[in-house]
Design a protein around this motif. Structure first.
Motif, mmCIF file in Angstrom:
data_model
loop_
_atom_site.group_PDB
_atom_site.id
_atom_site.type_symbol
_atom_site.label_atom_id
_atom_site.label_comp_id
_atom_site.label_asym_id
_atom_site.label_seq_id
_atom_site.Cartn_x
_atom_site.Cartn_y
_atom_site.Cartn_z
ATOM 1 N N LEU A 186 12.502 2.704 -2.055
ATOM 2 C CA LEU A 186 12.199 2.255 -3.414
ATOM 3 C C LEU A 186 11.617 3.396 -4.253
ATOM 4 N N ALA A 187 10.752 4.208 -3.629
ATOM 5 C CA ALA A 187 10.132 5.315 -4.350
ATOM 6 C C ALA A 187 11.152 6.392 -4.724
ATOM 7 N N GLU A 191 17.865 0.961 -10.523
ATOM 8 C CA GLU A 191 18.815 0.809 -9.413
ATOM 9 C C GLU A 191 18.280 -0.099 -8.303
ATOM 10 N N TRP A 192 17.034 -0.549 -8.427
ATOM 11 C CA TRP A 192 16.471 -1.435 -7.405
ATOM 12 C C TRP A 192 17.329 -2.702 -7.303
ATOM 13 N N GLY A 193 17.628 -3.076 -6.061
ATOM 14 C CA GLY A 193 18.359 -4.310 -5.821
ATOM 15 C C GLY A 193 19.851 -4.210 -6.022
ATOM 16 N N GLN A 194 20.338 -3.056 -6.509
ATOM 17 C CA GLN A 194 21.774 -2.871 -6.702
ATOM 18 C C GLN A 194 22.458 -2.642 -5.361
ATOM 19 N N PRO A 195 23.779 -2.878 -5.281
ATOM 20 C CA PRO A 195 24.486 -2.762 -3.992
ATOM 21 C C PRO A 195 24.245 -1.445 -3.269
ATOM 22 N N GLN A 251 2.027 1.711 -3.471
ATOM 23 C CA GLN A 251 0.966 2.125 -4.379
ATOM 24 C C GLN A 251 0.629 3.606 -4.201
ATOM 25 N N HIS A 252 0.737 4.103 -2.972
ATOM 26 C CA HIS A 252 0.529 5.537 -2.731
ATOM 27 C C HIS A 252 1.592 6.373 -3.434
ATOM 28 N N GLN A 253 2.725 5.739 -3.780
ATOM 29 C CA GLN A 253 3.788 6.424 -4.525
ATOM 30 C C GLN A 253 3.714 6.083 -6.019
ATOM 31 N N GLY A 254 2.648 5.378 -6.431
ATOM 32 C CA GLY A 254 2.470 5.051 -7.834
ATOM 33 C C GLY A 254 3.225 3.825 -8.304
ATOM 34 N N ILE A 255 3.680 2.987 -7.375
ATOM 35 C CA ILE A 255 4.473 1.800 -7.723
ATOM 36 C C ILE A 255 3.625 0.545 -7.544
ATOM 37 N N LEU A 267 0.827 -1.213 0.000
ATOM 38 C CA LEU A 267 0.000 0.000 0.000
ATOM 39 C C LEU A 267 0.859 1.260 0.000
ATOM 40 N N ALA A 268 1.932 1.248 0.789
ATOM 41 C CA ALA A 268 2.814 2.418 0.831
ATOM 42 C C ALA A 268 3.427 2.676 -0.543
#
Length: 397
Positions: free
Chosen positions: A320-321, A327-331, A31-35, A28-29
Motif C-alpha cells: 500500500l505504501a 491505485e489502491w484496490g485496483q486489479p 502509520q510508520h509510512q505516513g498512511i 501501525l506499519a
C-alpha cells in the motif's frame, strides 16, 4: 434518526475490520509510512489485555515488532525458545533444532496474547492518524468497482463505510458470504486442549513437539518454570480429558507425553477448540483484502498460523505504501498482493497438513519411516537449516 433507520455514510481511504494483533500491526506499519487508517473493533477497549493465551512468535514476527519499535518493551515479558525437540512416541528417532546453529538469538518466543495486545494498543494511542472505533460490529462487506462498502453498527447506529481500500483482519468473524470469495474447509475431527502446566524440571528454553498416533502434543516454555500445553486428539478423547480432575489429568499427560520434563505438578484452566484447516479462495476482491486467520486457519502443530498473519499485515502495508492511493484496490494491486502472499500461505497450509497426516496416525510401516526421517533431519545440516528458515521467515527465509 433512530439506530435501526437509514445508515450514516462515512468515507475512508483505508478501513480495517478487526483490531486484534494482525489488524493493529497493519495499522501501525502503515502509520510508520505516513498512511492513516480507521479500525473497527468488536470488543471494548482493553478487553483483550488480560488474555493469557500463549502465542508462539517466530523470529520473523519478532523482527516485525522490532521495526514497529515494540520489541524492546515486549522482550522482558516473553520466553525465548532456544531449542525445539521433535520426537515421536514409541521411537528413538528425534531431531533438535537449535537457534545458535542458525545464527539467531532464538528460534521464537512465547508471549501472552494480552501482553501483545496491550503493547499494540498503547502504540496505536500515540498516533492520531489511527482512529479506532471500539464495540463496533461489522455486519457485511461488499466489494465494488470504485470502493468497498463495510456495513457496521456502533452505538446503536448503523453505518455504511465507503473505503478506497478495506481489509478484513478479524479472525473471529468469517463474514463468509463476501461476494466473489469462497471458503474451503477441512475438518480434522480433532480438538486441541490448551492450558498452562508446571513441571518438575526446568524447561531450559526448550520447546517439545511430540507426535503420537492420537495427535501431536506441544509444550512451549512460558515463564520461568511453566509450559504452555497444546494437546490434540479426537474430539471425544479431548472432552474426556477436560472432565478429569487435576491429578488424574496430570497423570494422563505424563503417560501420554513421557518423562522428558519429569512429573507434571500443576495444571491451569483447560480449554478446547475444534481443529480445522480453512482458507479463502481468493483472499482479495476489488478494493478488499482478507488477512490473518480470516484468510487462513491452520492446525497449531507447527505454530505457523499467527505468524503467517503477521506477515500478511506487513506485506500488505509495504505494498500500500509503495502504490499511489488512486491505485489502491485496483486489479494490478490486488494481483500483486495475492502473488506476494501465495507461496507463504500455501506453504504454511501444506506444511501443517502434511505434519498432521504423516505423524498423527499408526499406519503399519510408517512409524519406522518417520523415525528415520527425524533421525536424518538431525544429521543433515542443510535440511535442518531450510526448515528453520521457513519456520522463521516464510518462503523468503
Amino acid at each position: 434518526m433512530d439506530g435501526w433507520g437509514m445508515s450514516v455514510v462515512t468515507e475512508h481511504d483505508l478501513l480495517i475490520v478487526g483490531g486484534g494483533p494482525v489488524g493493529a500491526t497493519l495499522a501501525l506499519a502503515l502509520q510508520h509510512q505516513g498512511i492513516n487508517a480507521t479500525m473497527l473493533e468488536a470488543r471494548a477497549k482493553g478487553a483483550s489485555h488480560h488474555d493469557q493465551r500463549a502465542l508462539a512468535l517466530s523470529y520473523g514476527s519478532i523482527l516485525i515488532l522490532d521495526r514497529l519499535g515494540l520489541w524492546a518493551e515486549l522482550k522482558p515479558k516473553a520466553t525465548a525458545i532456544n531449542t525445539i525437540h521433535v520426537s515421536q512416541r514409541g521411537s528413538l528417532g528425534r531431531s533438535l533444532l537449535k537457534a545458535e546453529e542458525h545464527g539467531q538469538p532464538a528460534l521464537g518466543y512465547v508471549l501472552s496474547y494480552g501482553d501483545l495486545s496491550t503493547a499494540l494498543d498503547h502504540a496505536i494511542q500515540q498516533f492520531p492518524g489511527i482512529e479506532v472505533s471500539y464495540e463496533t460490529e461489522a455486519l457485511a462487506i461488499k466489494p465494488g468497482q470504485d470502493s468497498a462498502e463495510v456495513e457496521y453498527r456502533s452505538q446503536w447506529q448503523n453505518y455504511a463505510g465507503m473505503a478506497r481500500m478495506a481489509v478484513l483482519a478479524d479472525g473471529g468473524r468469517s463474514l463468509a458470504d463476501i461476494p466473489g470469495l469462497q471458503r474451503e474447509t477441512k475438518h480434522y475431527g480433532h480438538d486441541a486442549l490448551v492450558s498452562k502446566v508446571e513441571c518438575e524440571l526446568p524447561h531450559d528454553n526448550i520447546a517439545y513437539e511430540r507426535f503420537t498416533p492420537a495427535g501431536p502434543v506441544a509444550l512451549l516454555p512460558n515463564g520461568p518454570r511453566d509450559f504452555s500445553l497444546v494437546w490434540t486428539g479426537k474430539a471425544e478423547e479431548v472432552q474426556a480429558l477436560l472432565a478429569l480432575d487435576d491429578d488424574a489429568f496430570l497423570q494422563a499427560l505424563h503417560t501420554h507425553f513421557g518423562d522428558r520434563v519429569g512429573q507434571f505438578l500443576k495444571i491451569g484452566k483447560r480449554l478446547s477448540f475444534p481443529l480445522r484447516l480453512s482458507y479463502l479462495k481468493p483472499v482479495t476482491a476489488p478494493h478488499l483484502a482478507v488477512i490473518g486467520n480470516a484468510a487462513q486457519t491452520m492446525h497449531p502443530v507447527a505454530g505457523q498460523g499467527f505468524n503467517v498473519g503477521m506477515r500478511d499485515a506487513w506485506e500488505l502495508a509495504q505494498l500500500l505504501a509503495a502504490m499511489p492511493m488512486e491505485e489502491w484496490g485496483q486489479p494490478r494491486m490486488m494481483q500483486a498482493y495475492q502473488a506476494s502472499r501465495k507461496a507463504d500461505t500455501r506453504g504454511g497450509l501444506l506444511f501443517t497438513d502434511f505434519l498432521v497426516n504423516v505423524f498423527s496416525n499408526d499406519i503399519v510401516g510408517l512409524r519406522k519411516v518417520r523415525a528415520l526421517g527425524l533421525g536424518l533431519l538431525d544429521i543433515v545440516p542443510l535440511a535442518k537449516q531450510h526448515l528453520v528458515r521457513k519456520m522463521s521467515f516464510g518462503p523468503r527465509g
